[in-house]
Motif scaffolding. Sequence first.
Motif, PDB file in Angstrom:
ATOM      1  N   ARG A   1     -18.793  12.982   3.580  1.00  0.00           N
ATOM      2  CA  ARG A   1     -17.766  13.280   2.572  1.00  0.00           C
ATOM      3  C   ARG A   1     -17.829  12.260   1.437  1.00  0.00           C
ATOM      4  O   ARG A   1     -17.616  12.601   0.263  1.00  0.00           O
ATOM      5  CB  ARG A   1     -16.379  13.292   3.235  1.00  0.00           C
ATOM      6  CG  ARG A   1     -16.198  14.463   4.195  1.00  0.00           C
ATOM      7  CD  ARG A   1     -14.824  14.491   4.823  1.00  0.00           C
ATOM      8  NE  ARG A   1     -14.686  15.667   5.686  1.00  0.00           N
ATOM      9  CZ  ARG A   1     -14.387  15.610   6.982  1.00  0.00           C
ATOM     10  NH1 ARG A   1     -14.163  14.448   7.575  1.00  0.00           N
ATOM     11  NH2 ARG A   1     -14.294  16.722   7.687  1.00  0.00           N
TER      12      ARG A   1
ATOM     13  N   CYS B   1     -11.737   6.366  10.429  1.00  0.00           N
ATOM     14  CA  CYS B   1     -12.963   5.788   9.863  1.00  0.00           C
ATOM     15  C   CYS B   1     -12.684   4.460   9.175  1.00  0.00           C
ATOM     16  O   CYS B   1     -13.527   3.563   9.194  1.00  0.00           O
ATOM     17  CB  CYS B   1     -13.622   6.782   8.896  1.00  0.00           C
ATOM     18  SG  CYS B   1     -12.496   7.519   7.703  1.00  0.00           S
TER      19      CYS B   1
ATOM     20  N   CYS C   1      -6.988  11.188   8.819  1.00  0.00           N
ATOM     21  CA  CYS C   1      -6.487  10.362   9.929  1.00  0.00           C
ATOM     22  C   CYS C   1      -6.815   8.884   9.729  1.00  0.00           C
ATOM     23  O   CYS C   1      -6.168   8.014  10.284  1.00  0.00           O
ATOM     24  CB  CYS C   1      -7.062  10.853  11.249  1.00  0.00           C
ATOM     25  SG  CYS C   1      -8.844  10.553  11.443  1.00  0.00           S
TER      26      CYS C   1
ATOM     27  N   CYS D   1     -14.878   9.606  14.118  1.00  0.00           N
ATOM     28  CA  CYS D   1     -14.343  10.696  13.282  1.00  0.00           C
ATOM     29  C   CYS D   1     -14.149  11.963  14.128  1.00  0.00           C
ATOM     30  O   CYS D   1     -15.114  12.528  14.649  1.00  0.00           O
ATOM     31  CB  CYS D   1     -15.303  10.996  12.125  1.00  0.00           C
ATOM     32  SG  CYS D   1     -14.804  12.455  11.190  1.00  0.00           S
TER      33      CYS D   1
ATOM     34  N   CYS E   1     -11.193  17.409   6.444  1.00  0.00           N
ATOM     35  CA  CYS E   1     -10.848  16.025   6.803  1.00  0.00           C
ATOM     36  C   CYS E   1      -9.364  15.971   7.160  1.00  0.00           C
ATOM     37  O   CYS E   1      -8.509  16.521   6.469  1.00  0.00           O
ATOM     38  CB  CYS E   1     -11.136  15.098   5.620  1.00  0.00           C
ATOM     39  SG  CYS E   1     -10.580  13.422   5.925  1.00  0.00           S
TER      40      CYS E   1
HETATM   41  S1  SF4 Z   1     -10.077  10.468   7.792  1.00  0.00           S
HETATM   42 FE1  SF4 Z   1     -12.125   9.742   8.332  1.00  0.00          FE
HETATM   43  S2  SF4 Z   1     -12.161   9.810  10.574  1.00  0.00           S
HETATM   44 FE2  SF4 Z   1     -10.435  11.091   9.938  1.00  0.00          FE
HETATM   45  S3  SF4 Z   1     -11.279  13.181   9.805  1.00  0.00           S
HETATM   46 FE3  SF4 Z   1     -11.430  12.286   7.752  1.00  0.00          FE
HETATM   47  S4  SF4 Z   1     -13.470  11.419   7.668  1.00  0.00           S
HETATM   48 FE4  SF4 Z   1     -13.024  11.774   9.839  1.00  0.00          FE
END
Ligand code: SF4
Length: 411
Positions: A51, A81, A78, A35, A75
């Motif tokens: 989160r 995760c 992306c 992340c 967040c």
């Molecule tokens: S989508 Fe997932 S990996 Fe990307 S910033 Fe948000 S929590 Fe982090």
Amino acid sequence: MQTRLSAAFLETTAGREADGILRKCVHCGFCAATCPTYQLLGDELDGPRGRIYLIKEMLEGATPTQATQLHLDRCLTCRACETTCPSGVRYGRLLDIGRQHVERVVPRTLRERFLRYALLTVVPHRRRVGFLLALARLMRGLLPASLKQAVPLARPSGGWPPPRHRRRMVVLTGCAQPATAPGINAAAARVLDRLGISLIAVADGCCGALAHHMSAEDTSRRQMRRNIDAWWPEIERGAEAVVVTASGCGAMIRDYGTLLHHDSEYATRAARVSEMMRDISQVVVQELAGSNALPQRADAAARARRVAFHSPCTLQHGLKLRDLIEPLLQRAGYTLTSVADGHLCCGSAGSYSLLQPAIARQLKTNRLAALQADAPDLIATANIGCLLHLASGTGRPVRHWIELLAEGLMD
Ligand code: SF4
Ligand code: SF4
């Protein structure tokens, strides 16, 4: 994860969907390792697991606060995760549901409301973006160096071949892309023309992603429906695919079916459009399978160009398309340089670079350092947002890979 969602949420489709997603999470924390915001900020609540807890608490009845809103705002969506998660937790969808709830409950500051209004009023409209861009180009000489680099230079778009083939595909024209880099779709049209396919552009407009990720659902649905209406006559005439040259838009269109599932008038067509969505890399790879239709240029100058490829998160984590583009660039004569941590976000993330500028800037600096470590001649990517964001931080050219492929073809 055990859940006790409040009855009010469990009565809704989104609540039941969130419950199913939450129950798949086993709190292992593997996702934190990839992340970008957790790596940068080091706070559990700025990582996926934290989160997920925040969203769970909220849906179980806790009142979200401005701190909740901030952690969810930070967040990038992306979805790195999701790629890492061994349990298949659909984090992106859960975040959408969580953000929509926070948006209803936690008021935004005047500054935030103005910025969001301005973004939603300008970015989805090609002519408005074009007007502001023309103005910025006129004033370029007066701007400080940091801002000057953020203004993309005008480049000739190249020709768009007339529709001469029996095989046809329809393309998303988009909003910011045709104003800032009109050469991208034109390059896609030339490449597909060489492959015996005419690419048809029917209307310009946003795919709906910008509004969707800012929880402006009504606006987003309006934009989705308008696109479906615009493409449908071509689909009925036999268009084989809805082609997208910006992976961020592709990831959104792939979800039209889900997002318009409860719209009795559009659900069937939305599902069909989602099925027909193809990133341009999928089309080129499929058409080239076992063929020699795209011979590379013979001159050494093209072959000598060293390219660092940045795979957008929406391509690799959203659409799950990996290792398609790099071989195409090599086939067209380019040499690929090595790039560390290719799974990480550049910080563009739709409107993120404007709404969370400090984090976005740091991620851009980190990404550019990795991309430029092996001294490429240029950087290639597959999404207009990443392209503009990265270009604003480097003197090296940043291009869409399909433009490089079109240039690498033998004339
Ligand atoms: S989508 Fe997932 S990996 Fe990307 S910033 Fe948000 S929590 Fe982090
Ligand atoms: S990797 Fe998946 S299961 Fe583990 S904490 Fe993250 S989201 Fe939950």
